[in-house]
Design a protein around this motif. Structure first.
Motif: not given
Lengths: 212, 212
Positions: B96-103
């Motif tokens: 979740i953290a990785f993808h929220i940062e790289r929408r």
């Protein structure tokens, strides 16, 4: 048998819509030209513009019909029962069945929202919100009745919808699992996710197989 | 301070990649031209081609770096503990953290696979499979240890990944819930979905609030 102009026209319009969904799913809306679409359908560009005067109008029609179809399917599938477990099971079954049948249209509807005008985007988002609200109402009723254990109704609804729609990304008919088996497993995961006591969440579909 | 050509070059390359991600997320890969990208970055088209000789090579680089970044982030976040609950929690938090940062990059990586050549598509899919395999191993270990109750490891892994990645569709920083709250709710949903006994699935993040 004589054909009326109307039925021919409807047939052509349906052919255009189907070809457009496939082209947009393959190349993207911005990259598809009306000329390319006319060639694909086998009509003159002028004929195409009689049905869809603008490319954005065509995209909007595709998206509106997708959402109307989903809403109609849910209206037809919605159980008369007030039982939240039964209603949730019906929602999951309908959502998965509808989207598996319309992989390309789902892809287009999810990906090309960026290309709608603000007013048309608002119209589509309003239809989506109404459909998602049905799920939130089921979850809330279940939580209030003590049948479900849910932290956040809004987040749970989004999580379930993403999880279910995600089936179209990897599911291919004729592979390891049938649609019935996939749906049964998703139902079981859904019921656990919403904290439905296992006694209230029997397996709704026959044919479910444990593969682990 | 003197700059080396190398560091200038790296800076330009990073600027091109970032601009490309934003343009592709907005218009789609097929619709973006290298000329448009050069204008956006403020360089000559010839300079752009020195960094990325082909448009497809650029797309592949974006996707490969996205997957390498995700894999590296997971390598760094992976707990030393063998406990499936702890490992699953770490996987969810990192994902979740990785993808929220790289929408935008996530959007591009999910949407534009259709535009890769078969060999490059295979390479990206192989990286994805390796990453998803990590999740399947955690689920299988948990099921074998009797900590999780799972019908189908493969389907559960896909369901969890779609559900988690789906956060980028609706989450906007600064709205009702913080990333910490969203992650805590998703952790709790994940643990229930895999049938983790509630005693083995405490809330891992502080700050989670029940909003229902």
């Amino acid at each position: 048998m004589a054909r009326t102009t109307g039925s021919d026209g409807e047939k052509t319009e349906a052919t255009i819509r189907e070809a457009a969904v496939n082209l947009i799913a393959r190349f993207g809306y911005e990259a598809m030209s009306m000329r390319q679409l006319a060639t694909e359908v086998g009509v003159q560009a002028a004929a195409l513009y009689r049905y869809f005067p603008t490319k954005e109008g065509l995209l909007f029609t595709l998206m509106r019909e997708h959402m109307e179809g989903l809403t109609d399917a849910w209206e037809a599938a919605r159980p008369t029962s007030a039982d939240p477990v039964r209603r949730l099971a019906a929602y999951v079954e309908n959502h998965i069945a509808f989207h598996i049948e319309r992989r390309h249209a789902t892809h287009v509807s999810n990906m090309e929202l960026r290309s709608l005008s603000p007013e048309r985007l608002t119209q589509i988002l309003r239809m989506r919100t109404a459909y998602e609200k049905e799920l939130r109402a089921i979850l809330r009723d279940g939580a209030e009745a003590g049948v479900f254990d849910i932290d956040d109704t809004g987040l749970t609804a989004m999580a379930l919808i993403q999880m279910m729609t995600g089936v179209i990304v990897w599911f291919r008919p004729g592979e390891r699992l049938s649609i019935t088996e996939v749906t049964a497993t998703y139902l079981s995961m859904t019921m656990r996710l919403v904290g439905a006591a296992s006694s209230t969440a029997p397996r709704f579909l026959s044919g479910a197989q444990r593969t682990l």
